[in-house]
Design a protein around this motif. Structure first.
Motif, PDB file in Angstrom:
ATOM      1  N   LEU A  20       5.486   9.868   1.767  1.00 12.79           N
ATOM      2  CA  LEU A  20       5.750   8.627   1.606  1.00 12.79           C
ATOM      3  C   LEU A  20       6.551   7.911   2.598  1.00 12.79           C
ATOM      4  O   LEU A  20       6.429   6.791   3.352  1.00 12.79           O
ATOM      5  N   THR A  25       7.332   4.107   3.939  1.00 10.06           N
ATOM      6  CA  THR A  25       8.137   3.722   2.759  1.00 10.06           C
ATOM      7  C   THR A  25       9.457   3.877   3.123  1.00 10.06           C
ATOM      8  O   THR A  25      10.002   5.247   3.380  1.00 10.06           O
ATOM      9  N   ASP A  29      13.716   3.054  -1.231  1.00  9.13           N
ATOM     10  CA  ASP A  29      12.684   2.368  -2.165  1.00  9.13           C
ATOM     11  C   ASP A  29      11.870   3.912  -2.814  1.00  9.13           C
ATOM     12  O   ASP A  29      11.052   3.564  -3.644  1.00  9.13           O
ATOM     13  N   LEU A 185       0.297   4.679  -2.583  1.00  5.00           N
ATOM     14  CA  LEU A 185       0.231   3.375  -1.567  1.00  5.00           C
ATOM     15  C   LEU A 185      -0.776   2.365  -1.905  1.00  5.00           C
ATOM     16  O   LEU A 185      -0.717   1.223  -1.463  1.00  5.00           O
TER      17      LEU A 185
END
Length: 281
Positions: A20, A25, A29, A185
């Motif tokens: 991620l 990302t 988060d 995602l």
């Protein structure tokens, strides 16, 4: 958008968190749901939110899921306890207002005769009944499951099993993690079921040839019955339930239950699966 990963210090969960972040990302988060905060210190150092909750603690799970949009539920490791544990996670996600649950299930869980399948199917059924949309990642076998067998086979010249001439479409743990990242995602994943397996669909005789390649020593496959294989594993000191699980998996391979040509894994990750020789070598 906040994404939570359970079992985030485990082999698969850690790879998903890494993936991620690599895909852009923000670490802040990402929520890493773990049982031991000390084991997640490296994640906290990177800015990942570390929240402590056990699959048996519904109150802690609900707190851990506060503000979470998407959740990856990595199936628990306590075989025989997973239906109740997964129910706790799903119930907490519902109470916390999570908008999507992705679940790591088992290849062909709805038809598989593997001993592991019933807990996965029960979890899938619970997700179907949930108010939270879900996506199911039916992971095939991991090539890493055979890492410990390479040296033994090299020493004895034999790969022992009960898989007959069935084909095994396994993949690396990193491949399955990459697929999970893509699903987390992506948009509009609710209701989807992915049957995930690798490009190399090998019989155990072919796998023995890979063992020989990576070890540099001759290895041949010897097939025995499921019961005999279970007995050999127990004789080698494995607990009964582990021996039963492994023997059941081999019998499932013989029936074609860990083989797939769906292409779902390759479509998700945008490449071929990792070659088995590079995983075992």
């Amino acid at each position: 958008m906040t994404t939570a990963v359970t079992g985030a210090t485990g082999h698969l969960g850690a790879l998903v968190v890494d993936g991620l972040i690599e895909r852009g990302t923000d670490a802040g988060d990402i929520v890493a749901v773990v049982r031991d905060a000390a084991k997640a210190q490296s994640l906290a150092d990177r800015g990942v939110q570390v929240r402590v909750a056990d699959y048996t603690d519904t109150d802690a799970l609900q707190v851990a899921f506060a503000g979470v949009d998407k959740l990856l539920l990595v199936s628990g490791s306590d075989v025989g306890q997973r239906i109740a544990q997964h129910e706790n996670v799903i119930g907490a996600a519902e109470a916390a207002g999570v908008s999507l649950i992705a679940y790591t299930s088992l290849l062909k869980a709805d038809t598989s005769g593997l001993s592991l399948a019933p807990e996965h199917l029960a979890t899938e059924n619970r997700l179907t009944e949930s108010s939270v949309p879900s996506v199911v990642l039916r992971n095939g076998w991991y090539w890493e499951n055979y890492l410990g067998a390479v040296q033994q086979a090299a020493d004895t010249g034999v790969l022992l099993g009960a898989a007959g001439e069935g084909k095994l479409a396994a993949a690396s743990r990193a491949d399955y993690a990459a697929a999970a990242v893509e699903v987390l995602l992506a948009q509009d994943q609710g209701g989807k079921v992915y049957e995930l397996g690798g490009d190399e669909r090998l019989t155990y005789a072919e796998l023995a040839a890979v063992f020989a390649e990576v070890s540099g020593k001759p290895v041949e496959y010897k097939n025995v019955s499921e019961d005999d294989y279970k007995g050999v594993l127990e004789g080698a000191g494995l607990p009964g339930f582990v021996a039963e699980m492994l023997a059941s998996a081999d019998a499932g391979i013989a029936r074609g239950e860990l083989d797939t040509d769906s292409g779902d894994l390759q479509t998700l990750i945008g490449r071929a699966s990792t070659p088995v020789a590079s995983v075992l070598g």
